[in-house]
Design a protein around this motif. Sequence first.
Motif, PDB file in Angstrom:
ATOM      1  N   MET A 306       7.430  26.744 -49.579  1.00  8.62           N
ATOM      2  CA  MET A 306       8.285  27.931 -49.552  1.00  8.62           C
ATOM      3  C   MET A 306       8.913  28.128 -50.914  1.00  8.62           C
ATOM      4  N   GLN A 363       9.105  37.428 -46.821  1.00  7.96           N
ATOM      5  CA  GLN A 363      10.287  37.921 -46.111  1.00  7.96           C
ATOM      6  C   GLN A 363      11.298  38.458 -47.127  1.00  7.96           C
ATOM      7  N   ASP A 386      11.002  40.491 -41.679  1.00  9.93           N
ATOM      8  CA  ASP A 386       9.728  39.784 -41.728  1.00  9.93           C
ATOM      9  C   ASP A 386       8.605  40.778 -42.028  1.00  9.93           C
ATOM     10  N   TYR A 433       9.311  35.525 -37.628  1.00  7.24           N
ATOM     11  CA  TYR A 433       9.036  34.131 -37.991  1.00  7.24           C
ATOM     12  C   TYR A 433       7.580  33.729 -37.750  1.00  7.24           C
ATOM     13  N   TYR A 442       7.161  30.659 -40.271  1.00  5.69           N
ATOM     14  CA  TYR A 442       8.468  30.390 -40.878  1.00  5.69           C
ATOM     15  C   TYR A 442       9.075  29.169 -40.193  1.00  5.69           C
TER      16      TYR A 442
END
Length: 557
Positions: A306, A363, A386, A433, A442
């Motif tokens: 991430m 996101q 999202d 997510y 996510y």
Amino acid sequence: MPIKSKVNTTIIYFFLVLSSFFTATSIYGQVVWENYQSEVYNYLARMAQKGLITFDDVSRPVNRNYITKCLETLQDESIKLSMVEKKELDFYLREYGSASVLSTTDSATVGLFKKDGAGRWRALSVKNKGFVINADPILQGGSIYASGKHYIHQSVGMQLWGQIGKHIGFQFYGNDVTESRDGSGQDSFAYRGPEPGFVLLTDTSSHKSLNYSVIRASIGYSWKNGSISIGQDNLLWGYGENGRIVLSDKAPAYPYIRLDYRPFPWFKFQYVHAWLNSDIVDSSRTYGFGNTVYGGRSVQYVPKFMASHSITITPTKGLDISAGESIIYSDQLNIGYFIPVMFFKLYDNLTSNNNVLAGSNGQFFFQASSRNMLKKTHLYSTLFIDEIRISQIFNSKKSRNQLGFTFGASITDVIIPYLTLNAEYTRVNPFVYNNLNPAQKYTNHSFYMGDWMGNNFDRIILAAKYTPVAKLKCMVRYQYIRKGGPGSIDQQYFAEPQPPFLFDYRFSQTELYLNFSYQWIPNLYFNASVSALQQNSKITAQKTTTNTLNVGISYGL
């Protein structure tokens, strides 16, 4: 998937060194991140809500040195504090005061199982002109009684933090936790509530206990208006009474590189690159050991990462406006996401040839916070996007509003000093997510990085908090949740119109929660809580009630 780039260790080290000397070398103090669960956050947030200080906590954890400066600023406003608030200020200064200051002499001062210079008892305290280290044990014991089931929660570990010279800080937190309970199975409260998740070290199918470890560590360099660190921790972003929709502590801690930079008092920039766990076995990298022990094959997981960056602008005292972007990508490290000022979404579109099967999961998120602009009131709102079609946002047939939001407010010193009332509403739409590529959800270790309830739910919270005497925290909270089904990937990407909010309605639940916590000396807590939770299944039309009593004592958490 993103462009394939081999990023070797030399490049990463070069990035760290380059970033460390990115600006002037004027020293600001060591960078040691304070435990995000510490009660001092709530104390300082309330003081900011009263307009007595400015406290930037949209992202946690924050630097211990920054906490010290906030407490020192509050000392100048002590005439405006109640007697309870003054006692708590003195209490926190014992923890964040002179123990972190380097000695002025070359000779070492060693303290073993005694109080340091600030009157704070420590298991170990060592200090000289160029080095400081403080260490304490971690001990916890507690019992949970939940509708006929009995859980025993216990842990042991240690934590330490220190300073090398005037600008390098380090810390370590390690805790081994065991939860014994009636029966077997993966039924810990952490799997179905807001408590932080964990990676099991035991086989729950054959044992009546759970065992896991919590590890946080970091080392960092700080200068006049910024810091850079490498470590492992939970990184929180945004506000929420019982959950955060952007970054929460639901997922286990993960390794990261973090850069914080504040070139102006009214502007802050933050960048994070994190290493996550996909929980997906990469069969192409699996190989045999040449024996049959435990199956005789190596298990390799699909790499997952991430990158995130955000800015916070303070146009006037008490008002913070934040905006940020994150990207979840997999398979290989990508050098483009190590550039803090990169536009991640645009970069992903270019490197993937705008092919959804080759791209990553991006996101956007936003936060507005107002403290004491209305007297003694905190108003906040968070938006997490999202996926959204801007041109079709109000078209009920073609819109894809896969987003979540939170609105909250609290007012303190209501009728009597130190009584705070809170109200909050959170809604996360279906499919937030999730992603068509399971390695790019996510999540970390299959726990959501955002709100613990996942998606397709909403929640109302009403709470009252009161401190009758210094360090005794009392709270009563009412919570109402509605939860829909997860849906399918086909529905997420192809259904028009999209399934409505709360489609496949699963359950609703109400909870009344009462909690008491007293911090006798720094880091020594006595806790007790009771809750009554009723869940109404919309599938079976059955109602279940769970009454819980939790009592415990902890040191060092």
